[in-house]
Every structure is written in C-alpha cells, then in structure tokens.
Design a protein around this motif. Structure first.
Motif, PDB file in Angstrom:
ATOM      1  N   ARG A 154       0.869  -1.180   0.000  1.00 50.61           N
ATOM      2  CA  ARG A 154       0.000   0.000   0.000  1.00 50.61           C
ATOM      3  C   ARG A 154       0.900   1.222   0.000  1.00 50.61           C
ATOM      4  NH1 ARG A 154      -1.752  -3.702   3.397  1.00 50.61           N
ATOM      5  NH2 ARG A 154      -0.810  -2.693   5.212  1.00 50.61           N
ATOM      6  N   VAL A 155       0.708   2.097  -0.952  1.00 48.03           N
ATOM      7  CA  VAL A 155       1.647   3.192  -1.182  1.00 48.03           C
ATOM      8  C   VAL A 155       0.931   4.537  -1.072  1.00 48.03           C
ATOM      9  CG1 VAL A 155       3.378   4.151  -2.742  1.00 48.03           C
ATOM     10  CG2 VAL A 155       2.894   1.686  -2.776  1.00 48.03           C
ATOM     11  N   GLU A 156       1.570   5.440  -0.333  1.00 42.85           N
ATOM     12  CA  GLU A 156       1.061   6.810  -0.194  1.00 42.85           C
ATOM     13  C   GLU A 156       2.138   7.769  -0.693  1.00 42.85           C
ATOM     14  OE1 GLU A 156      -0.043  10.053   3.343  1.00 42.85           O
ATOM     15  OE2 GLU A 156       0.415   7.954   3.846  1.00 42.85           O
TER      16      GLU A 156
ATOM     17  N   ALA B 149       6.929  14.338  -5.364  1.00 39.46           N
ATOM     18  CA  ALA B 149       7.197  13.891  -6.730  1.00 39.46           C
ATOM     19  C   ALA B 149       8.042  12.636  -6.772  1.00 39.46           C
ATOM     20  CB  ALA B 149       7.881  15.012  -7.515  1.00 39.46           C
ATOM     21  N   ASP B 150       8.930  12.437  -5.775  1.00 37.75           N
ATOM     22  CA  ASP B 150       9.838  11.297  -5.843  1.00 37.75           C
ATOM     23  C   ASP B 150       9.948  10.521  -4.525  1.00 37.75           C
ATOM     24  OD1 ASP B 150      11.111  13.165  -4.321  1.00 37.75           O
ATOM     25  OD2 ASP B 150      12.927  13.290  -5.556  1.00 37.75           O
ATOM     26  N   ARG B 151       8.974  10.707  -3.620  1.00 37.58           N
ATOM     27  CA  ARG B 151       9.052  10.039  -2.320  1.00 37.58           C
ATOM     28  C   ARG B 151       7.689   9.467  -1.942  1.00 37.58           C
ATOM     29  NH1 ARG B 151       9.335  11.585   3.369  1.00 37.58           N
ATOM     30  NH2 ARG B 151      10.934  10.340   4.416  1.00 37.58           N
ATOM     31  N   ALA B 152       7.694   8.280  -1.311  1.00 36.84           N
ATOM     32  CA  ALA B 152       6.444   7.629  -0.937  1.00 36.84           C
ATOM     33  C   ALA B 152       6.623   6.843   0.362  1.00 36.84           C
ATOM     34  CB  ALA B 152       5.971   6.691  -2.044  1.00 36.84           C
ATOM     35  N   ARG B 153       5.481   6.571   1.012  1.00 28.99           N
ATOM     36  CA  ARG B 153       5.464   5.748   2.221  1.00 28.99           C
ATOM     37  C   ARG B 153       4.734   4.452   1.901  1.00 28.99           C
ATOM     38  NH1 ARG B 153       2.982   8.142   7.710  1.00 28.99           N
ATOM     39  NH2 ARG B 153       1.034   7.952   6.530  1.00 28.99           N
ATOM     40  N   VAL B 154       5.357   3.324   2.273  1.00 34.45           N
ATOM     41  CA  VAL B 154       4.841   2.009   1.894  1.00 34.45           C
ATOM     42  C   VAL B 154       4.512   1.209   3.151  1.00 34.45           C
ATOM     43  CG1 VAL B 154       5.305  -0.105   0.592  1.00 34.45           C
ATOM     44  CG2 VAL B 154       6.348   2.060  -0.126  1.00 34.45           C
TER      45      VAL B 154
END
Length: 306
Positions: free
Chosen positions: A251-253, A257-262
């Motif tokens: 599950r990705v938030e 532009a280039d960073r996410a929390r998984v």
C-alpha cells in the motif's frame, strides 16, 4: 521463537473510576495500571478526563471506583507521601512563604532532614531561588518546586499533571532526564500531557482517554506491533516503482514527486523489487508509527464511532 519479556511489578492499579459533574460523566469506568520501571503517558484532548482521573486516584475528588498503591489503598499507608508524590499544577503553598520555608515545612511533616531539603533544591537546580516567595515564581519554576516537594518523601510512584507546562527547552530536557532516572531506579511515573512530542521521547506506555473513558492502554512496543512499520522510499522513477509495489501487495502513499510511504512490504522487499525491475532508488528506510500517529488514529476512531 518469540522474545519473552518478564512482567513488571504493577505499583498502581485503578479500577472503575467514575465521576459526574452536573449530570455529565467525566470519568466513565476508568481502569489503568502503572508498572514499576516505566513512564506511563496519559493522553487525551482537553476535557477527556485526565485531571479528574488523577484526582480520583489520589482521593482528592470523590467518586466511584478504587485505586491501590503498592497493593493497598492510599489511605491505608501511614505516610502516603512516602508512597506517591504528586504534582497537579505547580506547587501548593502560601504565596508569601519562601521556597526554602515551604519545603522545610513539608519535610518536617515527613520526618525528613534539612539536608534533604537542600538536596532537593540542588536536584531541581534552584538553589538560587531558595529565598524567593512562592508568589514570585514563574510557572516553570513552580513546576520544579512542586516536583522537589513530591520527591521529598522518596516515593515509589509519581503522578504528574501536565508537568511540561511553562518549561523552557532546557527545563524540559532536565525533567525528562529526572523522570528517566526515577524509573530506572525502579519507580513508576504516570503523567498526563497534551504535548505528544514529549511523550514520544519519554513514555514507555500510553493510556489514551476520550470522553472520560480509556480507549487504549499499551506499551510503545505494542504500538509498533499493532500499527506495523512504514517504509519510506525515494526514487526518480517513483511512478513505475509504485505500480510494482502495488502489484506485490504493498500500500503506497505518495509524499511528493519522488518520495512515498509504503506499508505491507518490508524494507528489504521494497529494495529487492526495485532492483529486480532495475528502478533506481536514492533512499530507503523504515520506521514504526509514532505515539502521535497512534493517538490520532485511536482518537479519530473513537469520535467517528459516536
């Protein structure tokens, strides 16, 4: 094999505390425990019932339920101040009394020597304020004197209501160190606070209150187990990486532009998937949910359910 932990001795046990004001239930069957060797944070919004709960535990407010300190009601102890020290907002005393005189009076009631009074003043870093009158103290200074008074009887337990109020950053660091030393020596601390950042650095356990009820009570380790871990990833090809992670059950938030929390995938899994698909990764780290995030999620669930 799961790691086993040795249960800590419970020094304070509150059960079924209740209190109503003008027909409104402000403490609604509150039950909680405070183990030795730990700082337990009492969290809740204004009006959640934190102060009322502390006062009920100490017998300062009449209500229903029971509280035991070291296995007995507080009134059963010959000298309660040697069992529990409390600070419920600064220091209580005649405003014209000097700090040294006030602490000396308290010490005599506890059969504590004058040397202990001087040591208490030194311990809170206020030797220079010994001759000041209580009315001249700032809020932060009054908080310090209140803690010195609470510690005079060398209690096993401390109950503190919003102890960080009025403290500057230096004093907050001092208080944090003092309380940590207290529990490291086998004591137990229960403190209420709305400053979640301070709880993050100090608390071993949290009790969350909402509308007069306990809605969660667990350790910091249990918070991490319940909420899982976040994996933070930074990539110049984030859109393609997100698609790969979601195909693998993550599950990705997006966080930019280039960073996410998984969530749902571990750090090594994320790194391996990126490598298998030849996707460049600039940053990869994991982190447990914070006390603040846990509190906000519990509070949101509680209020949305009503």
């Amino acid at each position: 094999m799961s790691k086993t932990t040795v249960p800590r001795q419970v020094l304070v046990e509150a059960s079924g505390l209740t209190k109503s004001y003008r027909g409104k239930r402000v403490a609604d069957g509150v039950s909680l425990s405070v183990p030795a060797g730990s700082v337990t944070g009492l969290l809740g919004a204004n009006g959640a019932g934190k102060t009322t709960t502390l006062r009920l535990m100490l017998g300062l407010t009449r209500g229903g339920g029971t509280t035991s300190f070291l296995g007995h009601p507080l009134g059963a102890w010959h000298c309660p101040a040697r069992v529990v020290g409390a600070v419920l907002g600064g220091v209580g005393g005649h405003p014209r009394h000097r700090v040294i005189d006030h602490l000396t009076m308290v010490a005599r009631g506890l059969d504590v020597t004058q040397d202990a009074v001087r040591a208490a003043l030194s311990g809170i870093g206020m030797e220079q304020a010994a001759e000041q009158r209580l009315s001249q103290l700032s809020l932060g200074m009054a908080q310090r004197v209140g803690l010195a008074q609470a510690l005079l009887g060398q209690p096993r337990v401390l109950l503190l209501d919003e102890p960080f109020n009025g403290l500057d950053p230096h004093s907050i660091a001092w208080l944090r160190s003092t309380l940590r030393g207290f529990v490291d020596d086998g004591g137990a601390v229960l403190l209420s606070s709305h400053l979640l950042a301070e709880m993050e650095q100090l608390a071993d356990r949290v009790v969350v209150m909402a509308r007069g009820r306990v809605v969660a009570e667990l350790s910091v380790e249990e918070i991490a187990e319940r909420t899982g871990r976040y994996v933070y990833v930074e990539s110049p090809d984030l859109q393609r990486l997100v698609a790969v992670l979601r195909q693998s059950g993550g599950r990705v938030e997006g966080l930019g532009a280039d960073r996410a929390r998984v969530t749902g995938l571990g750090r090594r899994q994320v790194g391996r998937l990126a490598a298998d698909h030849r996707i460049a990764v600039y940053g990869l780290s994991d982190q447990s949910a914070s006390i603040e995030e846990f509190y906000l999620s519990v509070a949101e669930e509680e209020f949305s359910a009503r």
